[in-house]
Design a protein around this motif. Structure first.
Motif: not given
Length: 323
Positions: A58-80
Motif C-alpha cells: 500500500g501507499e504511504s499513510a494507507a495503514g501498513k505500519t499501524q497494522i504491524c504494530l497492532q499485530l506485535a501487541l496482539l501476539a502475546p494475547l493469541s491462543p499460542h
C-alpha cells in the motif's frame, strides 16, 4: 444433489478426489494470528496463517505500519502466546505510536516486542540468520515468550539505493529477493511463524504490468519490486486509501489480492487512536473525520466500527528491545 461415486481406475483402486490441502494440515500448522477485529479476521478467514509469508502492500499513510504494530501487541494475547520480532527499515521506529497502542492494564505486552533496525538486503539476511539461531534456542525464562511472529516494515525500502536498471543489477536484485524469501519461508515453516512483510507501491504509467493493480488516492498503483517479488510471497493484501475532493475524510480498504486459501474480497477499515478497526459494509457513509475519532467523540457515537477485546492505551517501560 449427491456427488457421483468415485470411479475405479485400471488397477482396481479408487481415484482420489480433489480437495483443499489446507484441511490436511496439522492443527498447529493451521494456527492463525488475529488482527484484533472480527471484521478483519472474517476477511482473512480467522487471521494471518502461520508457516506462511503474508505481504501487506500500500501507499504511504494507507495503514501498513499501524497494522504491524497492532499485530506485535496482539501476539502475546493469541491462543499460542508469543513474542514478535519487528524488523524496521523505515527508521525511525514508531515508538510513540507503539506506546499509544499498548494497554495500561498489560504493560508486560511491550516486553515481548523485539525491535531491530535493518539498513540493507545483506543486513536483513544477517539478521534473519541470527533470528534463526534465536528461534532454535528459545529462552527458558518464564518472562520471555517464544518468538512466533516476524514483521518486516518494509521490504521496498531496502532496495531504494545501490541498484539501477541495468541487466546485471536487475539480476542481482532478483537473486536477493529469492534469498530473502527463502529464509523467511524457512523460518515460517520450521518454527511455525507468522511472517508479515510490508511493501510500498509505484505508479502504473501505461500498459498491463502483469502485477497486482489497484486505485489508491486517485491514481493507479502496483506493489513495488515487480513480479519477481510477487512470486516470493504466499499471500498479498492490498491496502488502499481514498480522500474526498475536499481533502477531508479518508476511506481505507483492505483487499485480498491473492492467497492460496482465500477468495478475492475487500473490507473497509479505519485507523483510530486505539487501533485499526473494520467497518460494516452495509453502513458505509461519509465520515466527518480523516483518521480516528475527534477528542469529543465517543465509541458509542458510531457503532459501525468493530471493537477489539483489548483497548490499547499505555506507556512503554522497558519492553522494546533493540539490536
Amino acid at each position: 444433489m449427491r456427488p457421483p461415486a468415485p470411479k475405479n481406475s485400471a488397477y482396481g483402486q479408487q481415484e482420489p478426489r480433489p480437495g483443499n490441502l489446507l484441511f490436511f494440515l496439522a492443527p498447529h500448522r493451521a494456527a492463525k494470528l488475529s488482527l484484533g477485529c472480527p471484521l478483519l479476521d472474517r476477511l482473512l478467514s480467522g487471521g494471518l496463517p502461520a508457516a506462511s509469508v503474508t505481504e501487506i502492500a500500500g501507499e504511504s499513510a494507507a495503514g501498513k505500519t499501524q497494522i504491524c504494530l497492532q499485530l506485535a501487541l496482539l501476539a502475546p494475547l493469541s491462543p499460542h502466546p508469543s513474542s514478535s520480532l519487528f524488523l524496521c527499515s523505515d527508521v525511525p521506529f514508531p515508538l510513540r505510536r507503539l506506546r499509544l497502542l499498548a494497554p495500561k492494564s498489560r504493560p508486560d505486552l511491550l516486553d515481548h516486542v523485539l525491535v531491530a533496525a535493518v539498513h540493507s538486503p545483506s543486513d536483513l539476511l544477517s539478521l534473519l540468520s541470527r533470528a534463526q539461531y534465536h528461534l532454535s534456542h528459545p529462552s527458558h525464562s518464564p518472562h520471555r515468550l517464544p518468538t512466533r511472529v516476524i514483521l518486516l516494515d518494509s521490504i521496498a525500502s531496502l532496495f531504494r539505493a545501490d541498484f539501477d536498471a541495468s541487466p546485471a543489477d536487475l539480476k542481482r536484485r532478483s537473486g536477493l529477493f529469492f534469498k530473502i524469501s527463502a529464509k523467511l519461508k524457512e523460518l515460517a515453516h520450521r518454527h511455525q511463524c507468522v511472517v508479515v512483510v510490508t511493501n510500498q507501491v509505484v505508479d502504473v504509467v501505461e500498459g498491463n504490468t502483469g502485477n497486482t493493480v489497484a486505485w489508491s488516492s486517485g491514481r493507479q498503483v502496483s506493489p513495488a519490486l515487480g513480479l519477481a517479488w510477487a512470486n516470493c510471497v504466499n499471500t498479498r493484501l492490498f491496502v488502499t486509501r481514498e480522500v474526498d475532493s475536499n481533502g477531508g475524510s479518508a476511506r481505507r480498504h483492505m483487499k485480498v489480492a491473492f492467497a492460496p486459501h482465500l477468495p478475492v474480497r475487500t473490507c473497509e477499515f479505519v485507523i483510530r487512536r486505539d487501533g485499526v478497526f473494520g467497518v460494516e459494509p452495509a453502513q458505509r457513509t461519509p465520515w466527518p473525520w480523516t483518521a480516528g475519532l475527534p477528542p469529543n467523540r465517543t465509541d458509542d457515537d458510531d457503532d459501525r466500527i468493530c471493537h477489539v477485546a483489548v483497548c490499547f492505551h499505555g506507556t512503554l517501560e522497558n519492553g522494546v528491545s533493540s539490536s
